[in-house]
Write a protein that holds these residues in place. Structure first.
Motif, PDB file in Angstrom:
ATOM      1  N   SER A  41       7.328  22.417  56.261  1.00  0.00           N
ATOM      2  CA  SER A  41       6.911  23.042  54.995  1.00  0.00           C
ATOM      3  C   SER A  41       6.404  24.458  55.229  1.00  0.00           C
ATOM      4  O   SER A  41       6.689  25.375  54.454  1.00  0.00           O
ATOM      5  CB  SER A  41       5.819  22.219  54.323  1.00  0.00           C
ATOM      6  OG  SER A  41       6.328  20.987  53.897  1.00  0.00           O
ATOM      7  N   PHE A  42       5.643  24.641  56.294  1.00  0.00           N
ATOM      8  CA  PHE A  42       5.114  25.957  56.655  1.00  0.00           C
ATOM      9  C   PHE A  42       6.243  26.965  56.851  1.00  0.00           C
ATOM     10  O   PHE A  42       6.128  28.134  56.437  1.00  0.00           O
ATOM     11  CB  PHE A  42       4.266  25.826  57.923  1.00  0.00           C
ATOM     12  CG  PHE A  42       3.764  27.122  58.467  1.00  0.00           C
ATOM     13  CD1 PHE A  42       2.664  27.749  57.909  1.00  0.00           C
ATOM     14  CD2 PHE A  42       4.387  27.715  59.558  1.00  0.00           C
ATOM     15  CE1 PHE A  42       2.186  28.958  58.422  1.00  0.00           C
ATOM     16  CE2 PHE A  42       3.925  28.911  60.072  1.00  0.00           C
ATOM     17  CZ  PHE A  42       2.822  29.538  59.500  1.00  0.00           C
ATOM     18  N   LEU A  43       7.345  26.535  57.451  1.00  0.00           N
ATOM     19  CA  LEU A  43       8.459  27.453  57.707  1.00  0.00           C
ATOM     20  C   LEU A  43       9.066  27.979  56.402  1.00  0.00           C
ATOM     21  O   LEU A  43       9.450  29.143  56.322  1.00  0.00           O
ATOM     22  CB  LEU A  43       9.528  26.768  58.557  1.00  0.00           C
ATOM     23  CG  LEU A  43       9.092  26.417  59.980  1.00  0.00           C
ATOM     24  CD1 LEU A  43      10.209  25.678  60.704  1.00  0.00           C
ATOM     25  CD2 LEU A  43       8.655  27.642  60.744  1.00  0.00           C
ATOM     26  N   ILE A  46       6.874  30.763  55.034  1.00  0.00           N
ATOM     27  CA  ILE A  46       7.045  32.094  55.643  1.00  0.00           C
ATOM     28  C   ILE A  46       8.010  32.923  54.794  1.00  0.00           C
ATOM     29  O   ILE A  46       7.729  34.076  54.457  1.00  0.00           O
ATOM     30  CB  ILE A  46       7.557  31.972  57.098  1.00  0.00           C
ATOM     31  CG1 ILE A  46       6.466  31.368  57.980  1.00  0.00           C
ATOM     32  CG2 ILE A  46       8.021  33.326  57.633  1.00  0.00           C
ATOM     33  CD1 ILE A  46       6.936  30.973  59.361  1.00  0.00           C
ATOM     34  N   HIS A  47       9.117  32.327  54.417  1.00  0.00           N
ATOM     35  CA  HIS A  47      10.104  33.046  53.602  1.00  0.00           C
ATOM     36  C   HIS A  47       9.568  33.330  52.207  1.00  0.00           C
ATOM     37  O   HIS A  47       9.868  34.366  51.616  1.00  0.00           O
ATOM     38  CB  HIS A  47      11.410  32.246  53.531  1.00  0.00           C
ATOM     39  CG  HIS A  47      12.186  32.321  54.787  1.00  0.00           C
ATOM     40  ND1 HIS A  47      13.240  33.179  54.957  1.00  0.00           N
ATOM     41  CD2 HIS A  47      12.048  31.663  55.966  1.00  0.00           C
ATOM     42  CE1 HIS A  47      13.723  33.043  56.174  1.00  0.00           C
ATOM     43  NE2 HIS A  47      13.015  32.122  56.805  1.00  0.00           N
ATOM     44  N   TRP A  48       8.778  32.419  51.669  1.00  0.00           N
ATOM     45  CA  TRP A  48       8.164  32.632  50.353  1.00  0.00           C
ATOM     46  C   TRP A  48       7.289  33.882  50.401  1.00  0.00           C
ATOM     47  O   TRP A  48       7.344  34.738  49.521  1.00  0.00           O
ATOM     48  CB  TRP A  48       7.343  31.400  49.989  1.00  0.00           C
ATOM     49  CG  TRP A  48       6.661  31.465  48.669  1.00  0.00           C
ATOM     50  CD1 TRP A  48       5.430  31.995  48.407  1.00  0.00           C
ATOM     51  CD2 TRP A  48       7.154  30.995  47.414  1.00  0.00           C
ATOM     52  NE1 TRP A  48       5.120  31.867  47.076  1.00  0.00           N
ATOM     53  CE2 TRP A  48       6.167  31.257  46.438  1.00  0.00           C
ATOM     54  CE3 TRP A  48       8.329  30.373  47.018  1.00  0.00           C
ATOM     55  CZ2 TRP A  48       6.325  30.921  45.108  1.00  0.00           C
ATOM     56  CZ3 TRP A  48       8.485  30.030  45.693  1.00  0.00           C
ATOM     57  CH2 TRP A  48       7.495  30.315  44.758  1.00  0.00           C
ATOM     58  N   ARG A  58      13.488  39.801  47.277  1.00  0.00           N
ATOM     59  CA  ARG A  58      13.169  38.741  46.318  1.00  0.00           C
ATOM     60  C   ARG A  58      14.295  38.540  45.306  1.00  0.00           C
ATOM     61  O   ARG A  58      14.812  39.471  44.730  1.00  0.00           O
ATOM     62  CB  ARG A  58      11.890  39.102  45.559  1.00  0.00           C
ATOM     63  CG  ARG A  58      11.436  38.037  44.593  1.00  0.00           C
ATOM     64  CD  ARG A  58      10.211  38.444  43.816  1.00  0.00           C
ATOM     65  NE  ARG A  58       9.273  39.195  44.625  1.00  0.00           N
ATOM     66  CZ  ARG A  58       8.515  40.178  44.166  1.00  0.00           C
ATOM     67  NH1 ARG A  58       8.565  40.520  42.912  1.00  0.00           N
ATOM     68  NH2 ARG A  58       7.689  40.820  44.959  1.00  0.00           N
ATOM     69  N   ASN A  59      14.651  37.293  45.114  1.00  0.00           N
ATOM     70  CA  ASN A  59      15.516  36.886  44.013  1.00  0.00           C
ATOM     71  C   ASN A  59      15.269  35.403  43.744  1.00  0.00           C
ATOM     72  O   ASN A  59      14.669  34.710  44.573  1.00  0.00           O
ATOM     73  CB  ASN A  59      17.000  37.197  44.287  1.00  0.00           C
ATOM     74  CG  ASN A  59      17.556  36.431  45.461  1.00  0.00           C
ATOM     75  OD1 ASN A  59      17.427  35.212  45.551  1.00  0.00           O
ATOM     76  ND2 ASN A  59      18.186  37.145  46.388  1.00  0.00           N
ATOM     77  N   ASN A  60      15.709  34.933  42.605  1.00  0.00           N
ATOM     78  CA  ASN A  60      15.424  33.549  42.223  1.00  0.00           C
ATOM     79  C   ASN A  60      16.016  32.537  43.195  1.00  0.00           C
ATOM     80  O   ASN A  60      15.384  31.530  43.510  1.00  0.00           O
ATOM     81  CB  ASN A  60      15.927  33.280  40.802  1.00  0.00           C
ATOM     82  CG  ASN A  60      15.122  34.034  39.775  1.00  0.00           C
ATOM     83  OD1 ASN A  60      13.985  34.427  40.028  1.00  0.00           O
ATOM     84  ND2 ASN A  60      15.706  34.256  38.618  1.00  0.00           N
ATOM     85  N   CYS A  66      13.318  28.680  49.419  1.00  0.00           N
ATOM     86  CA  CYS A  66      12.079  28.582  50.197  1.00  0.00           C
ATOM     87  C   CYS A  66      11.388  27.241  49.999  1.00  0.00           C
ATOM     88  O   CYS A  66      10.580  26.821  50.831  1.00  0.00           O
ATOM     89  CB  CYS A  66      11.111  29.696  49.810  1.00  0.00           C
ATOM     90  SG  CYS A  66      11.656  31.338  50.277  1.00  0.00           S
ATOM     91  N   MET A  67      11.681  26.574  48.908  1.00  0.00           N
ATOM     92  CA  MET A  67      11.068  25.276  48.620  1.00  0.00           C
ATOM     93  C   MET A  67      11.774  24.128  49.339  1.00  0.00           C
ATOM     94  O   MET A  67      11.223  23.038  49.463  1.00  0.00           O
ATOM     95  CB  MET A  67      11.086  25.008  47.106  1.00  0.00           C
ATOM     96  CG  MET A  67      10.309  26.023  46.299  1.00  0.00           C
ATOM     97  SD  MET A  67       8.583  26.176  46.804  1.00  0.00           S
ATOM     98  CE  MET A  67       8.001  24.543  46.492  1.00  0.00           C
TER      99      MET A  67
END
Length: 131
Positions: A41-43, A46-48, A58-60, A66-67
């Motif tokens: 989850s942490f990984l 990072i992208h979030w 950033r894009n949708n 990231c989720m």
């Protein structure tokens, strides 16, 4: 790469390696899978964080992607052990490839390669034990 980040990343391997060394203890698998799910989850987080910081990145689609590690980690905790370990192992490998394609920071890539190889070896050891 920041020395503290490197040391913390390496320290994060202690539960993976330590619990793998104790795989003959019946309680170790639950702790291993829970820790693995948290780190996966942490990984994604990072992208979030990068997506929120960098407006060009950033894009949708990227924010939704990231989720994915968190959702896969959560799903793994609800599955039988062999399936969960396989899902976690494949998720770490896939996210490592995604990291490599998306984040071009050489020091981060080197650290992630080292950390991911150890994590994959630990998951592989558990799979070998259970199968």
């Amino acid at each position: 790469m920041n020395k503290t980040a490197t040391l913390l990343g390496l320290a994060g391997l202690i539960p993976f390696v330590g619990l793998t060394a104790m795989m003959y203890q019946p309680w170790a698998i639950g702790l291993f899978m829970t820790y693995s799910a948290v780190i996966l989850s942490f990984l994604g987080g990072i992208h979030w964080g990068v997506a929120l910081r960098d407006t060009d990145w950033r894009n949708n689609w990227r924010l939704c992607l990231c989720m994915l590690p968190s959702l896969l980690a959560w799903l793994a905790l609800a599955l039988p052990v062999e399936v969960a370990l396989t899902l976690l192992l494949l998720s770490y490998a896939a996210w490592w490839l995604y990291d490599f394609m998306q984040l071009a920071i050489a020091d981060y890539r080197r650290l992630r390669r080292c950390l991911t190889l150890v994590v994959l070896a630990c998951h592989g050891s558990w799979l070998y034990f259970y199968v």
